[in-house]
Write an enzyme that holds these catalytic residues in place. Sequence first.
Site, PDB file in Angstrom:
ATOM      1  N   ASN A   1       0.867  -1.181   0.000  1.00  0.00           N
ATOM      2  CA  ASN A   1       0.000   0.000   0.000  1.00  0.00           C
ATOM      3  C   ASN A   1       0.903   1.231   0.000  1.00  0.00           C
ATOM      4  O   ASN A   1       1.477   1.581   1.029  1.00  0.00           O
ATOM      5  CB  ASN A   1      -0.893  -0.031   1.261  1.00  0.00           C
ATOM      6  CG  ASN A   1      -1.758   1.208   1.379  1.00  0.00           C
ATOM      7  OD1 ASN A   1      -1.836   2.011   0.453  1.00  0.00           O
ATOM      8  ND2 ASN A   1      -2.411   1.356   2.528  1.00  0.00           N
TER       9      ASN A   1
ATOM     10  N   LYS B   1       0.039   4.224  -0.345  1.00  0.00           N
ATOM     11  CA  LYS B   1      -0.662   5.399   0.221  1.00  0.00           C
ATOM     12  C   LYS B   1      -0.435   6.624  -0.687  1.00  0.00           C
ATOM     13  O   LYS B   1      -0.273   6.468  -1.888  1.00  0.00           O
ATOM     14  CB  LYS B   1      -0.221   5.656   1.659  1.00  0.00           C
ATOM     15  CG  LYS B   1      -0.310   4.395   2.511  1.00  0.00           C
ATOM     16  CD  LYS B   1      -0.179   4.666   3.971  1.00  0.00           C
ATOM     17  CE  LYS B   1      -0.127   3.349   4.735  1.00  0.00           C
ATOM     18  NZ  LYS B   1      -0.219   3.527   6.178  1.00  0.00           N
TER      19      LYS B   1
ATOM     20  N   HIS C   1      -9.623   0.633   4.647  1.00  0.00           N
ATOM     21  CA  HIS C   1      -8.366   0.871   5.367  1.00  0.00           C
ATOM     22  C   HIS C   1      -8.643   1.806   6.543  1.00  0.00           C
ATOM     23  O   HIS C   1      -9.469   2.707   6.447  1.00  0.00           O
ATOM     24  CB  HIS C   1      -7.324   1.483   4.422  1.00  0.00           C
ATOM     25  CG  HIS C   1      -5.963   1.525   5.026  1.00  0.00           C
ATOM     26  ND1 HIS C   1      -5.581   2.507   5.909  1.00  0.00           N
ATOM     27  CD2 HIS C   1      -4.906   0.690   4.900  1.00  0.00           C
ATOM     28  CE1 HIS C   1      -4.334   2.268   6.289  1.00  0.00           C
ATOM     29  NE2 HIS C   1      -3.901   1.176   5.689  1.00  0.00           N
TER      30      HIS C   1
ATOM     31  N   GLU D   1      -7.151   4.276   7.654  1.00  0.00           N
ATOM     32  CA  GLU D   1      -6.996   5.715   7.366  1.00  0.00           C
ATOM     33  C   GLU D   1      -8.231   6.260   6.649  1.00  0.00           C
ATOM     34  O   GLU D   1      -8.608   7.412   6.829  1.00  0.00           O
ATOM     35  CB  GLU D   1      -5.708   5.945   6.553  1.00  0.00           C
ATOM     36  CG  GLU D   1      -4.482   5.775   7.440  1.00  0.00           C
ATOM     37  CD  GLU D   1      -3.223   5.310   6.724  1.00  0.00           C
ATOM     38  OE1 GLU D   1      -3.174   5.368   5.476  1.00  0.00           O
ATOM     39  OE2 GLU D   1      -2.292   4.859   7.419  1.00  0.00           O
TER      40      GLU D   1
ATOM     41  N   GLU E   1      -5.484  -5.345  10.398  1.00  0.00           N
ATOM     42  CA  GLU E   1      -4.489  -4.304  10.633  1.00  0.00           C
ATOM     43  C   GLU E   1      -4.836  -3.559  11.920  1.00  0.00           C
ATOM     44  O   GLU E   1      -5.675  -2.644  11.898  1.00  0.00           O
ATOM     45  CB  GLU E   1      -4.486  -3.309   9.475  1.00  0.00           C
ATOM     46  CG  GLU E   1      -4.109  -3.911   8.145  1.00  0.00           C
ATOM     47  CD  GLU E   1      -3.503  -2.867   7.226  1.00  0.00           C
ATOM     48  OE1 GLU E   1      -2.390  -3.111   6.756  1.00  0.00           O
ATOM     49  OE2 GLU E   1      -4.119  -1.813   7.003  1.00  0.00           O
TER      50      GLU E   1
ATOM     51  N   GLY F   1       2.141   2.041  10.757  1.00  0.00           N
ATOM     52  CA  GLY F   1       3.056   3.165  10.602  1.00  0.00           C
ATOM     53  C   GLY F   1       3.723   3.590  11.906  1.00  0.00           C
ATOM     54  O   GLY F   1       4.348   4.647  11.974  1.00  0.00           O
TER      55      GLY F   1
ATOM     56  N   SER G   1       3.332  -2.363  10.398  1.00  0.00           N
ATOM     57  CA  SER G   1       4.781  -2.348  10.652  1.00  0.00           C
ATOM     58  C   SER G   1       5.467  -3.656  10.286  1.00  0.00           C
ATOM     59  O   SER G   1       6.378  -4.128  10.991  1.00  0.00           O
ATOM     60  CB  SER G   1       5.053  -1.972  12.123  1.00  0.00           C
ATOM     61  OG  SER G   1       4.540  -0.684  12.403  1.00  0.00           O
TER      62      SER G   1
END
Length: 253
Positions: free
Chosen positions: A9, A11, A94, A96, A164, A170, A210
């Site tokens: 991904n 992003k 996702h 985010e 996730e 991240g 991560s």
Amino acid sequence: MIKTLIAANWKMNTNFSEAQQLTRDLLSSINDDALVETVICPPFVYLQEISKLLEGQSIKIGAQNVYFEEKGAYTGEISSSMLSDCCEYVIIGHSERRQFFGDTNEIVNKKLRSAIGHSLTPILCVGENLEERENGDAEHVVGAQLEESLNNIEKTVNLVVAYEPVWAIGTGKAATSDIAEDIMRFIRSKLADIYDNTFADNITLLYGGSVTADNVKDYLSQPNINGALVGGASLDAQKFQDIIDKAGEVAPL
Ligand code: PEP
């Protein structure tokens, strides 16, 4: 046997020449006989061009999001039919998107329907945040995300689920492989409740958060983890290739 899947991904990163270079670097290092299926998800604007670079190659391409309507006055949005011209996969839900763009389970459900209807393979992301984990609510949250996102969706071979944990994305604070495996086992049993055992036994489950070349084998050695969704480490061709290579070392034959 479930084939190992490693998805990148990117992003909102890379400019066009960096995106091309990253793709070319991966293409030059990837092993075509690999036991690992590799997917890259660049930003929307590069999908068409990157998909041309991938023609006839083993690396697949996916989008990072989609809108559920077919077409019309939805300024700035991209539909599944547009994506189906150049993509095989699409990331949906996702964290985010959930956190910054208001994607609820209901919206995720509509996006899944649209993507599946256009023969895209959704990578459905689920996962709890830190507070939910600390309150002991991780399974409850992930269970509800699965139930509501998959509500009234017929079972399909075109589905991948990525767990996730938001607190691991991240942050460099990867979940231990035991924590990940516990939730993955729960996800598989939840999918058996929603659909059936055969479906649950055959679906590809990814861990994301991560992931690096140093920890990917720990995850993939767990019985219920079939691959990884990789953010930060996928922006460096060598680091991503190292993850793929390590994954190949423990991939089922
Ligand atoms: C992600 O955002 O899907 C992700 C897993 O990011 P990272 O690998 O950077 O934690």
